[in-house]
Structures are given as structure tokens and as C-alpha cells.
Scaffold this motif. Structure first.
Motif, PDB file in Angstrom:
ATOM      1  N   UNK A 106       0.813  -1.217   0.000  1.00  0.00           N
ATOM      2  CA  UNK A 106       0.000   0.000   0.000  1.00  0.00           C
ATOM      3  C   UNK A 106       0.844   1.264   0.000  1.00  0.00           C
ATOM      4  N   UNK A 107       1.920   1.253   0.756  1.00  0.00           N
ATOM      5  CA  UNK A 107       2.817   2.413   0.801  1.00  0.00           C
ATOM      6  C   UNK A 107       3.440   2.649  -0.568  1.00  0.00           C
ATOM      7  N   UNK A 108       3.902   1.585  -1.195  1.00  0.00           N
ATOM      8  CA  UNK A 108       4.532   1.714  -2.520  1.00  0.00           C
ATOM      9  C   UNK A 108       3.534   2.200  -3.576  1.00  0.00           C
TER      10      UNK A 108
ATOM     11  N   UNK B 118       3.030   9.041   0.201  1.00  0.00           N
ATOM     12  CA  UNK B 118       3.518   8.369   1.414  1.00  0.00           C
ATOM     13  C   UNK B 118       4.889   7.755   1.143  1.00  0.00           C
ATOM     14  N   UNK B 119       5.027   7.082   0.006  1.00  0.00           N
ATOM     15  CA  UNK B 119       6.295   6.436  -0.344  1.00  0.00           C
ATOM     16  C   UNK B 119       7.423   7.466  -0.425  1.00  0.00           C
ATOM     17  N   UNK B 120       7.175   8.602  -1.081  1.00  0.00           N
ATOM     18  CA  UNK B 120       8.206   9.643  -1.202  1.00  0.00           C
ATOM     19  C   UNK B 120       8.551  10.257   0.155  1.00  0.00           C
ATOM     20  N   UNK B 121       7.551  10.449   1.008  1.00  0.00           N
ATOM     21  CA  UNK B 121       7.808  10.990   2.341  1.00  0.00           C
ATOM     22  C   UNK B 121       8.678  10.039   3.150  1.00  0.00           C
TER      23      UNK B 121
ATOM     24  N   UNK C 286      13.969   8.441   5.389  1.00  0.00           N
ATOM     25  CA  UNK C 286      15.094   7.493   5.429  1.00  0.00           C
ATOM     26  C   UNK C 286      16.409   8.198   5.118  1.00  0.00           C
ATOM     27  N   UNK C 287      16.384   9.114   4.146  1.00  0.00           N
ATOM     28  CA  UNK C 287      17.623   9.837   3.809  1.00  0.00           C
ATOM     29  C   UNK C 287      18.055  10.739   4.966  1.00  0.00           C
ATOM     30  N   UNK C 288      17.096  11.370   5.633  1.00  0.00           N
ATOM     31  CA  UNK C 288      17.422  12.216   6.782  1.00  0.00           C
ATOM     32  C   UNK C 288      17.959  11.356   7.926  1.00  0.00           C
ATOM     33  N   UNK C 289      17.329  10.206   8.175  1.00  0.00           N
ATOM     34  CA  UNK C 289      17.792   9.306   9.241  1.00  0.00           C
ATOM     35  C   UNK C 289      19.202   8.812   8.932  1.00  0.00           C
TER      36      UNK C 289
ATOM     37  N   UNK D 125      19.264  23.169   4.931  1.00  0.00           N
ATOM     38  CA  UNK D 125      20.083  23.785   3.878  1.00  0.00           C
ATOM     39  C   UNK D 125      21.531  23.905   4.327  1.00  0.00           C
ATOM     40  N   UNK D 126      21.720  24.282   5.573  1.00  0.00           N
ATOM     41  CA  UNK D 126      23.069  24.398   6.119  1.00  0.00           C
ATOM     42  C   UNK D 126      23.793  23.063   6.070  1.00  0.00           C
ATOM     43  N   UNK D 127      23.061  21.991   6.293  1.00  0.00           N
ATOM     44  CA  UNK D 127      23.659  20.656   6.299  1.00  0.00           C
ATOM     45  C   UNK D 127      23.623  20.004   4.912  1.00  0.00           C
ATOM     46  N   UNK D 128      23.280  20.802   3.877  1.00  0.00           N
ATOM     47  CA  UNK D 128      23.243  20.325   2.477  1.00  0.00           C
ATOM     48  C   UNK D 128      22.209  19.218   2.284  1.00  0.00           C
ATOM     49  N   UNK D 129      21.073  19.375   2.936  1.00  0.00           N
ATOM     50  CA  UNK D 129      19.992  18.398   2.794  1.00  0.00           C
ATOM     51  C   UNK D 129      18.794  19.004   2.035  1.00  0.00           C
ATOM     52  N   UNK D 130      18.979  20.163   1.443  1.00  0.00           N
ATOM     53  CA  UNK D 130      17.849  20.818   0.784  1.00  0.00           C
ATOM     54  C   UNK D 130      17.293  20.032  -0.392  1.00  0.00           C
ATOM     55  N   UNK D 131      18.098  19.106  -0.931  1.00  0.00           N
ATOM     56  CA  UNK D 131      17.622  18.323  -2.071  1.00  0.00           C
ATOM     57  C   UNK D 131      16.889  17.049  -1.646  1.00  0.00           C
ATOM     58  N   UNK D 132      16.807  16.816  -0.367  1.00  0.00           N
ATOM     59  CA  UNK D 132      16.150  15.590   0.101  1.00  0.00           C
ATOM     60  C   UNK D 132      14.670  15.651  -0.146  1.00  0.00           C
TER      61      UNK D 132
END
Length: 156
Positions: free
Chosen positions: A73-75, A80-83, A88-91, A149-156
Motif C-alpha cells: 500500500x505504501x509503494x 507516502x512512499x516519497x515521504x 530514510x535519507x534524513x535518518x 540547507x546548512x547541512x546540504x539536505x535541501x535536495x532531500x
């Protein structure tokens, strides 16, 4: 009435085939002299298990079925899948970058929020996605866009 018991846990040192699964299960039933009392065997939904135990002798594990259903269902729900992929990338960043982890902790302390980690989920571990999402939501208040942005995560 029905009862459920674990009668044995044995390491399978042989090839993981349907025949070996069935033989090992039959051996335990013979050991405890309960073959005639066993009416159903609950297994995961792996094809080998389906082959080892015919449908009239086997039931799929409800937890495995539920996990597969929720994952599917998530996929099928891109928002939901993108969130979840972003979380996961932030973690991952939190768990691999001391600077990012420290920045989050500083913000938690500054805002008088209990210092908590962002948990990384493990797709095969029950409940880890929920625990990861919960830890992220607890920390979301301090992971501001400016800090990202400071941590270069703005593209996440």
C-alpha cells in the motif's frame, strides 16, 4: 479449544528447501508424538513453505500478510512512499554525520525538547518503519529548512 506452543527451535544446517522444512517439522511432531493432533501449521508466505505444506495443512502468518499488505500500500501511494524515502535519507544523514546529529541535538536542547535520535528503519524488521517515522516526527520540529540547507539536505 486451541493452544499454540513452540515445541522446538532447531538450526537448519541443510539446504533451505521445501522438503527439508517439511522433514524438520515432521521430526518435531514425531519427537513429541503429536502428529495426529496438529491440524494446521502457520508459516510465512514464502513459496518454499507453500510447497512444503499443502493449503489444507498450512496457514499464512497474519503478521507477514499484514506487513506485506502495508508495504504494498505504501509503494502504491506516491505521497507516502516519497515521504518515507525522504525520512530514510534524513535518518541516514543523522546516523552517519556527526555534524548533523550534533546540530539536531543542539536544536532539541535549545527548544527544551528531550534529546532523541532519529531512528533508521530496517525494511525486514517488524515495526521499525513506525518507530522511525515516530522518531522523525518527534524531531521534525527542530529540523528546520534553514538547518537542512546548512547541512546540504535541501535536495532531500
Amino acid at each position: 479449544y486451541m493452544k499454540t506452543h513452540t515445541l522446538g527451535v532447531h538450526e537448519n544446517k541443510e539446504e533451505h528447501t521445501a522438503d527439508n522444512y517439511r522433514e524438520n517439522t515432521d521430526d518435531v511432531e514425531d519427537e513429541f508424538e503429536i502428529k495426529e493432533k496438529v491440524v494446521m501449521t502457520v508459516t510465512d508466505n514464502e513459496n518454499k513453505m507453500k510447497k512444503a505444506f499443502p493449503n489444507n495443512e498450512r496457514s499464512g502468518c497474519l503478521a507477514h500478510i499484514l506487513h506485506s499488505t502495508v508495504s504494498f500500500g505504501i509503494k502504491q501511494t506516491p505521497e507516502v512512499d516519497n515521504t518515507i524515502k525522504k525520512m530514510r535519507r534524513i535518518a541516514t544523514k543523522f546516523n552517519k554525520s556527526y555534524a548533523f546529529k550534533y546540530a539536531v541535538e543542539v536544536q532539541q536542547k535549545k527548544r527544551d525538547i528531550k534529546v532523541k535520535p532519529i531512528h533508521q528503519d530496517v525494511p525486514t524488521r517488524w515495526g521499525s518503519m513506525r518507530a522511525s517515522c515516530e522518531s522523525f516526527l518527534d524531531t521534525k520540529r527542530v529540523t528546520s529548512m534553514r538547518m537542512m540547507k546548512t547541512m546540504h539536505l535541501e535536495t532531500i
